[in-house]
Design a protein around this motif. Structure first.
Motif, PDB file in Angstrom:
ATOM      1  N   ASP A  49       1.011  -0.827  -0.230  1.00 15.77           N
ATOM      2  CA  ASP A  49      -0.162  -0.222  -0.051  1.00 15.77           C
ATOM      3  C   ASP A  49       1.181   1.102  -0.040  1.00 15.77           C
ATOM      4  N   ASP A  50       0.606   2.287  -0.107  1.00 14.37           N
ATOM      5  CA  ASP A  50       1.365   3.548  -0.688  1.00 14.37           C
ATOM      6  C   ASP A  50       0.920   4.554  -0.068  1.00 14.37           C
ATOM      7  N   GLU A  51      -0.048   4.246   1.105  1.00 12.65           N
ATOM      8  CA  GLU A  51      -0.294   4.795   2.129  1.00 12.65           C
ATOM      9  C   GLU A  51       0.185   4.971   3.365  1.00 12.65           C
TER      10      GLU A  51
ATOM     11  N   THR B  86       0.437   4.990   7.000  1.00 17.44           N
ATOM     12  CA  THR B  86      -1.064   5.207   7.776  1.00 17.44           C
ATOM     13  C   THR B  86      -1.288   3.901   7.304  1.00 17.44           C
TER      14      THR B  86
ATOM     15  N   SER C 136      -0.597   1.024   5.898  1.00 16.53           N
ATOM     16  CA  SER C 136       0.485  -0.097   4.914  1.00 16.53           C
ATOM     17  C   SER C 136       0.748  -0.305   7.016  1.00 16.53           C
TER      18      SER C 136
ATOM     19  N   ASP D 150      -3.258  -3.826  -2.527  1.00 19.15           N
ATOM     20  CA  ASP D 150      -4.186  -2.176  -2.511  1.00 19.15           C
ATOM     21  C   ASP D 150      -4.588  -1.959  -4.142  1.00 19.15           C
TER      22      ASP D 150
END
Length: 224
Positions: free
Chosen positions: A9-11, A13, A15, A53
């Motif tokens: 996941d590139d977020e 928080t 991840s 994701d």
């Protein structure tokens, strides 16, 4: 034995929160923040499950799923902020086993990761080597499906659903039974996952092979 989960996941928080919760459940966790690093991490760490994701930099989760499934089939739980059924079907079509919409509860995510690992450990067992339903040949030993036109590519989950139904011809099998037997879930609220996989199967095999038994579930029928 400790199991490894790859969280992509590139977020940060999301991840970090998912990784912390899974580590608290006893899993080894590896993280990646973009498509290329996810593929590399999968090859390097050989995870037991991938939490993936859909929207990623580099290339998206669909392409990640295609690449890692081509290398070695691995259970994939796809995360998506989109509610469009088309996106979900495409994800299942490239090899994802299940999807979970954002925002999601950590409790549900952990339950689905547990279920995917249990399912991989107790893969569908059958004494049958091959079954024919109409023009469709199902080879259990080689996990291949074909018709007079040639091989039909099915994802692992699509094959398992078809094999389970075909072993019980003309028998109505409920969504809840499929979820329990193939995924290890007892949550009927997840029945939409079954419906999505069956929809993909019908698209590949023809709409008359798997019959909807209204109010119950599905049954395999020999086309007339």
């Amino acid at each position: 034995m400790s199991r490894t989960v790859l969280v992509v996941d590139d977020e940060p928080t999301i991840s970090e929160a998912v990784a912390a919760r899974l580590r608290g459940e006893g899993y080894e966790v590896v993280t990646a923040a973009d498509g290329p690093s996810a593929v590399d991490a999968c090859a390097r760490y050989d995870p037991d499950v991938v939490v993936l994701d859909l929207m990623l930099p580099g290339f998206d989760g669909l392409e990640v799923c295609r690449r890692i499934q081509a290398s070695r089939p691995v259970p994939v739980l796809m995360l998506t902020a989109k509610s469009d059924e088309t996106d979900m079907l495409v994800g299942l079509g490239v090899g994802a086993d299940d999807y979970l919409g954002k925002p999601f509860s950590m409790r549900e995510l952990v339950a689905r990761v547990h279920a995917l690992i249990r399912r991989a450990e107790r893969a569908v067992v059958t004494e049958l080597q091959a079954v024919r339903v109409g023009d469709v040949q199902i080879d259990h030993r080689e996990r291949r499906v074909s018709n007079p036109s040639g091989d039909i590519h099915l994802t692992r989950t699509e094959f398992d659903i078809l094999a389970y139904l075909a072993a019980r011809p003309r028998t109505a099998v409920s969504r809840e039974t499929l979820l329990s037997e193939l995924w290890g879930w007892d949550d009927s609220a997840s029945s939409r996952t079954v419906d999505s996989h069956v929809k993909a199967l019908r698209r590949k095999l023809g709409g008359d092979l798997i019959r909807t038994v209204h109010g119950v579930g599905y049954a395999v029928e020999s086309p007339r």
